[in-house]
Every structure is written in C-alpha cells, then in structure tokens.
Scaffold this active site. Structure first.
Site, PDB file in Angstrom:
ATOM      1  N   ASN A  89      14.151  74.189 -31.538  1.00 50.42           N
ATOM      2  CA  ASN A  89      13.365  75.000 -32.512  1.00 50.42           C
ATOM      3  C   ASN A  89      13.347  76.389 -32.035  1.00 50.42           C
ATOM      4  O   ASN A  89      12.984  76.620 -31.113  1.00 50.42           O
ATOM      5  CB  ASN A  89      12.016  74.427 -32.670  1.00 50.42           C
ATOM      6  CG  ASN A  89      11.269  75.134 -33.602  1.00 50.42           C
ATOM      7  OD1 ASN A  89      11.819  76.227 -34.390  1.00 50.42           O
ATOM      8  ND2 ASN A  89       9.760  75.027 -33.538  1.00 50.42           N
TER       9      ASN A  89
ATOM     10  N   LYS B 289      12.316  78.765 -34.034  1.00 46.90           N
ATOM     11  CA  LYS B 289      11.293  79.697 -34.321  1.00 46.90           C
ATOM     12  C   LYS B 289      11.857  81.103 -34.986  1.00 46.90           C
ATOM     13  O   LYS B 289      12.988  80.882 -35.613  1.00 46.90           O
ATOM     14  CB  LYS B 289      10.168  79.708 -33.270  1.00 46.90           C
ATOM     15  CG  LYS B 289       9.651  78.489 -32.753  1.00 46.90           C
ATOM     16  CD  LYS B 289       8.522  78.499 -31.748  1.00 46.90           C
ATOM     17  CE  LYS B 289       8.219  77.261 -31.318  1.00 46.90           C
ATOM     18  NZ  LYS B 289       7.139  77.093 -30.433  1.00 46.90           N
TER      19      LYS B 289
ATOM     20  N   HIS C 222       4.912  71.431 -38.114  1.00 48.35           N
ATOM     21  CA  HIS C 222       4.834  72.137 -36.853  1.00 48.35           C
ATOM     22  C   HIS C 222       3.365  72.764 -36.660  1.00 48.35           C
ATOM     23  O   HIS C 222       2.812  73.438 -37.759  1.00 48.35           O
ATOM     24  CB  HIS C 222       5.748  73.283 -36.563  1.00 48.35           C
ATOM     25  CG  HIS C 222       5.861  73.703 -35.243  1.00 48.35           C
ATOM     26  ND1 HIS C 222       4.796  74.556 -34.750  1.00 48.35           N
ATOM     27  CD2 HIS C 222       6.490  73.466 -34.007  1.00 48.35           C
ATOM     28  CE1 HIS C 222       5.279  74.963 -33.395  1.00 48.35           C
ATOM     29  NE2 HIS C 222       6.451  74.109 -33.120  1.00 48.35           N
TER      30      HIS C 222
ATOM     31  N   GLU D  43       2.475  75.531 -35.594  1.00 48.15           N
ATOM     32  CA  GLU D  43       2.530  76.853 -36.109  1.00 48.15           C
ATOM     33  C   GLU D  43       2.511  77.019 -37.612  1.00 48.15           C
ATOM     34  O   GLU D  43       1.732  78.083 -38.186  1.00 48.15           O
ATOM     35  CB  GLU D  43       3.475  77.492 -35.363  1.00 48.15           C
ATOM     36  CG  GLU D  43       3.456  78.017 -33.880  1.00 48.15           C
ATOM     37  CD  GLU D  43       4.745  77.834 -33.084  1.00 48.15           C
ATOM     38  OE1 GLU D  43       5.896  78.119 -33.702  1.00 48.15           O
ATOM     39  OE2 GLU D  43       4.483  77.621 -31.854  1.00 48.15           O
TER      40      GLU D  43
ATOM     41  N   GLU E 173       3.300  67.249 -30.269  1.00 47.25           N
ATOM     42  CA  GLU E 173       3.418  68.388 -29.431  1.00 47.25           C
ATOM     43  C   GLU E 173       1.909  68.800 -29.460  1.00 47.25           C
ATOM     44  O   GLU E 173       1.372  69.449 -30.279  1.00 47.25           O
ATOM     45  CB  GLU E 173       4.010  69.499 -30.427  1.00 47.25           C
ATOM     46  CG  GLU E 173       5.512  69.230 -30.555  1.00 47.25           C
ATOM     47  CD  GLU E 173       6.431  70.318 -30.861  1.00 47.25           C
ATOM     48  OE1 GLU E 173       7.500  70.648 -30.406  1.00 47.25           O
ATOM     49  OE2 GLU E 173       6.091  71.032 -31.765  1.00 47.25           O
TER      50      GLU E 173
ATOM     51  N   GLY F 216       4.579  76.659 -25.777  1.00 41.03           N
ATOM     52  CA  GLY F 216       4.954  78.327 -25.356  1.00 41.03           C
ATOM     53  C   GLY F 216       3.921  78.644 -24.169  1.00 41.03           C
ATOM     54  O   GLY F 216       3.966  79.779 -23.819  1.00 41.03           O
TER      55      GLY F 216
ATOM     56  N   SER G 112       6.615  72.933 -23.970  1.00 38.34           N
ATOM     57  CA  SER G 112       6.800  73.512 -22.543  1.00 38.34           C
ATOM     58  C   SER G 112       7.919  72.427 -21.885  1.00 38.34           C
ATOM     59  O   SER G 112       7.802  72.478 -20.655  1.00 38.34           O
ATOM     60  CB  SER G 112       5.540  73.715 -21.788  1.00 38.34           C
ATOM     61  OG  SER G 112       5.089  74.835 -22.320  1.00 38.34           O
TER      62      SER G 112
ATOM     63  N   GLY H  67      11.088  77.714 -26.562  1.00 36.62           N
ATOM     64  CA  GLY H  67      11.661  78.677 -25.766  1.00 36.62           C
ATOM     65  C   GLY H  67      13.075  78.210 -25.037  1.00 36.62           C
ATOM     66  O   GLY H  67      14.021  79.040 -24.982  1.00 36.62           O
TER      67      GLY H  67
HETATM   68  P1  PGA Z   1       7.978  75.470 -26.468  1.00 38.56           P
HETATM   69  O1  PGA Z   1       7.817  74.986 -28.097  1.00 38.56           O
HETATM   70  O2  PGA Z   1       9.043  74.626 -25.969  1.00 38.56           O
HETATM   71  O3  PGA Z   1       8.531  76.620 -26.458  1.00 38.56           O
HETATM   72  O4  PGA Z   1       6.783  75.038 -25.801  1.00 38.56           O
HETATM   73  C1  PGA Z   1       7.842  73.980 -28.300  1.00 38.56           C
HETATM   74  C2  PGA Z   1       7.744  73.739 -30.037  1.00 38.56           C
HETATM   75  O5  PGA Z   1       6.883  74.561 -30.499  1.00 38.56           O
HETATM   76  O6  PGA Z   1       8.607  73.030 -30.675  1.00 38.56           O
END
Ligand code: PGA
Length: 247
Positions: free
Chosen positions: A8, A10, A92, A94, A162, A168, A207, A229
């Site tokens: 992803n 983002k 998600h 977010e 998640e 993140g 993460s 990330g």
């Molecule tokens: P991250 O994000 O791997 O940067 O922690 C995961 C996600 O939000 O899908």
C-alpha cells in the site's frame, strides 16, 4: 491457498516510483505467492500497463460505494477496474479516521467492489487505547461483523488485521497477540460464511519489514501481509515477498 504480499503506497510515489515496481518484477518474475501493489490512483493505469500479463497485480486504495454520480474527489470501483485494478483496499484505518468511514460504509464499498469484479481487502484494527483496555477481540469481532457483506468468499475477499498503533510506528504486536486475533477472525468468518472461511486470506499489517516478516508469516492463520512503508522500495518489498514465498 496462495498467499498474498500486498503493498500500500498510500499518498506516496510519482511516475518515477514505477521503476521500483519494475525492479520488483525483474527480481521476482515468478514468486511463490501473489504480489500486489496499490499505488495512488494517478499511477494506477501506468503501473497496470507496465505489469500487464506479469505476476504483479495492481489495486486501488479506496472506492466509493456508488457506481457514478456527484461525488467530487471520489472514484468508483468500475473506474479502478478499468484502470487495471484487480483489488481494492477498503476500510483502512487512515480512511476510517481521516474520512469518518464506518463499518456500514466499508460494507457498502465491498459490495460495490465485487460488482465491479474487484477483490476487496477489508481492513480491521484496534486503537492503542482499545488494546490497553483489553477490548481488542471485541473491537475486531464487531468490525468484522459490520464490514464484511454476505456473499464473502475466498475469491472475492481478503481480510487485513492492522492494529492502528502498529501502522507506521515500527511497533508490532507479539506473535501470540497476532495469532490470537487471526484465530478469532478465522473462527468468526467460519460462523458467518461456513467453509469459505478456510479459503479467505488473512493478512497481517502494521510495521511489517524484512526483519520481522519471516516470524510473522510462520504464525497460524497468517496468509500474507499488507505492507505500507516497506512496500515503497523493490529491495524491502522483494525481501518480504521472498519470506512469504518461502513460508
Ligand atoms: P506500515 O503500514 O507497513 O507502514 O506500518 C501498513 C498499512 O497501513 O497498511
């Protein structure tokens, strides 16, 4: 079941970033798992053109529940499909936090995604306060029940667990904590959808990186990862793909 490494991006990436996807494919032309990248919508068609016929699928990061209409700034599932998407990430954290998306909205979006021929990746996760209060399992059960429509099966739906506090941050739940939530998700899917629950892929996200991927993929009921990330570079995402392929 074929496992899934989903990336992803983002709100990251420019046309220059498509070189990372090309490098990923060059390094993993025939991976032992499904590979997916979900770039920003502006890059979807270009990425899909570059990866057509390859082992790298592309997906959107959200869609509207309506097929068309007066929804400025939104995008429909059919538009994603036309741009080359096979998957769409829905719910998600977010989106849930930044845009107030409820379980009911996520459920409606999943139905729209299926109608357009997309596989819905439905995200669930507890906040840090909810985990600290011992509410994780009940929060996940409620999100699952409210976000996944009737008719879900292994071909049209992927579930991603998640934890919001792990996204993140570099922090992850312990292995038993991940296994506990994934077992709950599998059990509740079984109650709702019968045998189909066994073929639905359950991803862990938050993460995930090359250094922890192998241990996470060894856990029961973990069928892949949703990676933020670490999906931005071919090197890191490729290492995660390798770890999953070797599981
Ligand atoms: P991250 O994000 O791997 O940067 O922690 C995961 C996600 O939000 O899908």
């Amino acid at each position: 079941m074929r496992k899934l490494a989903a990336g992803n991006w983002k709100m990251n990436g420019t046309f220059a970033s498509l070189a990372e996807a090309e490098a990923l494919l060059a390094d993993h032309p025939a991976p032992g798992c499904d590979m997916l990248l979900c770039p920003p919508t502006t890059l979807l068609a270009a990425l899909s053109a570059k990866t057509r016929g390859s082992q790298l699928a592309v997906g959107g990061q959200d869609c509207h529940s309506a097929t068309s209409g007066a929804h400025t700034g939104d995008i429909s599932a059919a538009m994603l499909k036309e741009a080359g998407a096979d998957y769409v990430i829905l719910g998600h954290s977010e989106r849930r936090n930044d845009h107030g998306e409820s379980d009911a909205m996520v459920k409606a979006k999943a139905t729209a995604a299926w109608q357009a021929g997309l596989i819905a990746i439905i995200c669930l996760g507890e906040s840090e306060a909810q985990r600290d209060a011992g509410q994780t399992l009940e929060v996940i059960a409620e999100q699952l029940a409210g976000s996944v429509p009737q008719g879900a099966n292994g071909a049209n739906t992927v579930i991603a667990y998640e934890p919001v506090w792990a996204i993140g941050t570099g922090r992850t739940p312990t292995d038993p904590e991940i296994a506990e939530v994934h077992a709950l998700i599998r059990r509740n899917l079984g109650r709702a959808f019968g045998d189909q629950a066994q073929s639905m892929r359950l991803l862990y996200g938050g993460s995930v990186k090359p250094s922890n991927a192998k241990a996470i993929f060894a856990l029961p009921n973990v069928d892949g990862a949703l990676v933020g990330g670490a999906s931005l570079t071919a090197k890191d995402f490729g290492a995660i793909v390798s770890a999953l392929s070797a599981t």
